[in-house]
Scaffold this motif. Structure first.
Motif, mmCIF file in Angstrom:
data_model
loop_
_atom_site.group_PDB
_atom_site.id
_atom_site.type_symbol
_atom_site.label_atom_id
_atom_site.label_comp_id
_atom_site.label_asym_id
_atom_site.label_seq_id
_atom_site.Cartn_x
_atom_site.Cartn_y
_atom_site.Cartn_z
ATOM 1 N N GLU A 166 0.825 -1.204 0.000
ATOM 2 C CA GLU A 166 0.000 0.000 0.000
ATOM 3 C C GLU A 166 0.863 1.259 0.000
ATOM 4 N N ALA A 167 2.074 1.151 0.521
ATOM 5 C CA ALA A 167 2.982 2.304 0.542
ATOM 6 C C ALA A 167 3.269 2.824 -0.863
ATOM 7 N N VAL A 168 3.259 1.929 -1.857
ATOM 8 C CA VAL A 168 3.467 2.351 -3.243
ATOM 9 C C VAL A 168 2.402 3.345 -3.662
ATOM 10 N N LEU A 169 1.170 3.096 -3.231
ATOM 11 C CA LEU A 169 0.043 3.931 -3.635
ATOM 12 C C LEU A 169 -0.120 5.164 -2.761
ATOM 13 N N ARG A 170 0.609 5.224 -1.661
ATOM 14 C CA ARG A 170 0.525 6.385 -0.760
ATOM 15 C C ARG A 170 1.725 7.318 -0.910
ATOM 16 N N THR A 171 2.751 6.876 -1.604
ATOM 17 C CA THR A 171 3.945 7.705 -1.794
ATOM 18 C C THR A 171 3.816 8.405 -3.138
ATOM 19 N N SER A 172 3.166 9.555 -3.136
ATOM 20 C CA SER A 172 2.837 10.238 -4.384
ATOM 21 C C SER A 172 4.022 11.044 -4.914
ATOM 22 N N LEU A 173 3.914 11.416 -6.174
ATOM 23 C CA LEU A 173 4.905 12.298 -6.790
ATOM 24 C C LEU A 173 4.611 13.746 -6.420
ATOM 25 N N ARG A 174 5.593 14.613 -6.596
ATOM 26 C CA ARG A 174 5.371 16.046 -6.401
ATOM 27 C C ARG A 174 4.462 16.605 -7.486
ATOM 28 N N ASP A 175 4.580 16.032 -8.684
ATOM 29 C CA ASP A 175 3.760 16.452 -9.815
ATOM 30 C C ASP A 175 2.424 15.699 -9.743
ATOM 31 N N ALA A 176 1.364 16.421 -9.393
ATOM 32 C CA ALA A 176 0.066 15.778 -9.180
ATOM 33 C C ALA A 176 -0.455 15.108 -10.446
ATOM 34 N N ALA A 177 -0.288 15.758 -11.591
ATOM 35 C CA ALA A 177 -0.786 15.193 -12.843
ATOM 36 C C ALA A 177 -0.033 13.912 -13.194
ATOM 37 N N ALA A 178 1.283 13.926 -12.989
ATOM 38 C CA ALA A 178 2.085 12.735 -13.276
ATOM 39 C C ALA A 178 1.706 11.591 -12.333
ATOM 40 N N TRP A 179 1.378 11.923 -11.094
ATOM 41 C CA TRP A 179 0.987 10.889 -10.135
ATOM 42 C C TRP A 179 -0.345 10.263 -10.529
ATOM 43 N N ARG A 180 -1.305 11.084 -10.924
ATOM 44 C CA ARG A 180 -2.594 10.557 -11.359
ATOM 45 C C ARG A 180 -2.416 9.677 -12.602
ATOM 46 N N GLU A 181 -1.538 10.089 -13.487
ATOM 47 C CA GLU A 181 -1.262 9.284 -14.678
ATOM 48 C C GLU A 181 -0.683 7.921 -14.299
ATOM 49 N N GLN A 182 0.199 7.909 -13.292
ATOM 50 C CA GLN A 182 0.792 6.643 -12.859
ATOM 51 C C GLN A 182 -0.263 5.723 -12.249
ATOM 52 N N LEU A 183 -1.128 6.259 -11.410
ATOM 53 C CA LEU A 183 -2.187 5.446 -10.811
ATOM 54 C C LEU A 183 -3.130 4.894 -11.881
ATOM 55 N N ALA A 184 -3.497 5.740 -12.836
ATOM 56 C CA ALA A 184 -4.377 5.288 -13.916
ATOM 57 C C ALA A 184 -3.705 4.190 -14.740
ATOM 58 N N HIS A 185 -2.405 4.326 -14.935
ATOM 59 C CA HIS A 185 -1.662 3.317 -15.698
ATOM 60 C C HIS A 185 -1.663 1.974 -14.962
ATOM 61 N N LEU A 186 -1.482 2.001 -13.650
ATOM 62 C CA LEU A 186 -1.523 0.765 -12.868
ATOM 63 C C LEU A 186 -2.886 0.090 -12.987
ATOM 64 N N ALA A 187 -3.944 0.888 -12.904
ATOM 65 C CA ALA A 187 -5.294 0.324 -13.024
ATOM 66 C C ALA A 187 -5.512 -0.284 -14.406
ATOM 67 N N GLU A 188 -4.974 0.380 -15.419
ATOM 68 C CA GLU A 188 -5.108 -0.133 -16.786
ATOM 69 C C GLU A 188 -4.327 -1.434 -16.967
ATOM 70 N N MET A 189 -3.098 -1.467 -16.453
ATOM 71 C CA MET A 189 -2.276 -2.669 -16.593
ATOM 72 C C MET A 189 -2.886 -3.849 -15.840
ATOM 73 N N ALA A 190 -3.602 -3.562 -14.759
ATOM 74 C CA ALA A 190 -4.214 -4.639 -13.962
ATOM 75 C C ALA A 190 -5.284 -5.390 -14.748
ATOM 76 N N GLU A 191 -5.759 -4.816 -15.840
ATOM 77 C CA GLU A 191 -6.785 -5.462 -16.653
ATOM 78 C C GLU A 191 -6.194 -6.346 -17.751
ATOM 79 N N ARG A 192 -4.902 -6.298 -17.934
ATOM 80 C CA ARG A 192 -4.289 -7.107 -18.990
ATOM 81 C C ARG A 192 -4.290 -8.585 -18.611
ATOM 82 N N ALA A 193 -4.458 -9.418 -19.620
ATOM 83 C CA ALA A 193 -4.575 -10.858 -19.368
ATOM 84 C C ALA A 193 -3.296 -11.456 -18.800
ATOM 85 N N ASN A 194 -2.143 -10.897 -19.157
ATOM 86 C CA ASN A 194 -0.872 -11.480 -18.707
ATOM 87 C C ASN A 194 -0.368 -10.874 -17.397
#
Length: 280
Positions: A166-194
């Motif tokens: 959970e620490a990965v998801l609580r240790t945010s970047l200084r750049d808020a937009a870049a952090w939101r992009e990273q979280l969205a990317h993790l959610a997207e990758m979690a849907e991949r079959a592999n």
């Protein structure tokens, strides 16, 4: 170390060879960087950086150059070799990168940062800059890290199981937009079959890998190796007994993690809670 030379006199180092071929093709065509940019549609400075070896560019721009020069996919082949070249990484990581590229399956536990294979450009840049990288070296290492993501793409990518503290998801970047992009990317990758992604919540309590990020690689010969890392050093673990001990700790920790569907919901909730850039 001096670059190896073959009979042609051209570099045998993939990244240098790619840049060299770009220069030779342009000079052979007798056009300027601006002329290539006008014909292909990208900024001239981008082509200059590629010819100087400061960046490799992306597959789209390389495909456009292949078409412009009529090289029949040769440039894209050289680009793929350059992206996968372990010499672009710092020396202490090169053997691991070679094994990672060969792996038939991968497992990862992330203590405080997303795995490099799942990082966005914004995350990688800020994380690497903390290690005092700047300028061209920083950009090259960001590009090298992003190039690793090719491993999880294609027609038959290897299965990748990752557990995020959970620490990965609580240790945010200084750049808020870049952090939101990273979280969205993790959610997207979690849907991949592999990709199987799980979150280990804080309330899971103590476990055997609390302070150690670890990656397991299953190699084509069936052997497994591990790479463990903390803030001071990383270590490639190849001795069977040590790898098995780490694997048992990983398996025990996996039993404490949220199921994949709940983990993705956890990430999406974190994304909803993440601050947005202030409106102007």
């Amino acid at each position: 170390m001096p670059q190896r030379r073959a009979i042609t006199g051209r570099s045998q180092e993939p990244r240098a060879r790619f840049a060299e071929e770009l220069r030779l093709l342009r000079h052979g065509r007798g056009v300027s960087l601006r002329g290539v940019a006008e014909a292909v549609g990208w900024d001239a400075s981008q082509f200059g950086k590629m010819e100087n070896g400061h960046t490799l560019g992306g597959p789209e721009i390389v495909e456009a150059l292949d078409q412009y020069y009529g090289t029949g996919g040769m440039l894209l082949t050289l680009w793929e070799l350059a992206v996968a070249d372990p010499t672009q990484f710092r020396e202490q990581y090169r053997r691991y990168m070679i094994l990672e590229a060969e792996a038939t399956s991968l497992w990862h536990y992330a203590v405080s940062a997303p795995p490099g294979l799942l990082q966005t450009a914004g995350y990688a840049r800020e994380a690497l800059a903390v290690g005092w990288l700047t300028g061209p070296e920083l950009e090259q290492q960001v590009e090298a890290r992003l190039g690793r993501r090719q491993l999880l793409e294609g027609e038959a990518p290897p299965p990748f199981r990752v557990i995020l503290s959970e620490a990965v998801l609580r240790t945010s970047l200084r750049d808020a937009a870049a952090w939101r992009e990273q979280l969205a990317h993790l959610a997207e990758m979690a849907e991949r079959a592999n990709i199987t992604l799980q979150v280990l919540p804080f309330n899971a309590g103590p476990h055997g890998l609390m302070n150690t990020a670890v990656m397991f690689l299953r190699l084509p010969n069936g052997r497994a190796v591990a790479y463990s890392e903390n803030d001071l050093r990383g270590e490639l673990v190849e001795e069977n007994g040590s790898v098995e001990l780490l694997q048992r700790r990983y398996d025990a920790m996996r039993d404490l993690a949220l199921p994949p569907a709940e983990s993705r919901e956890f990430i999406l909730r974190t994304l909803e809670e993440a601050p947005c850039e202030p409106s102007i």
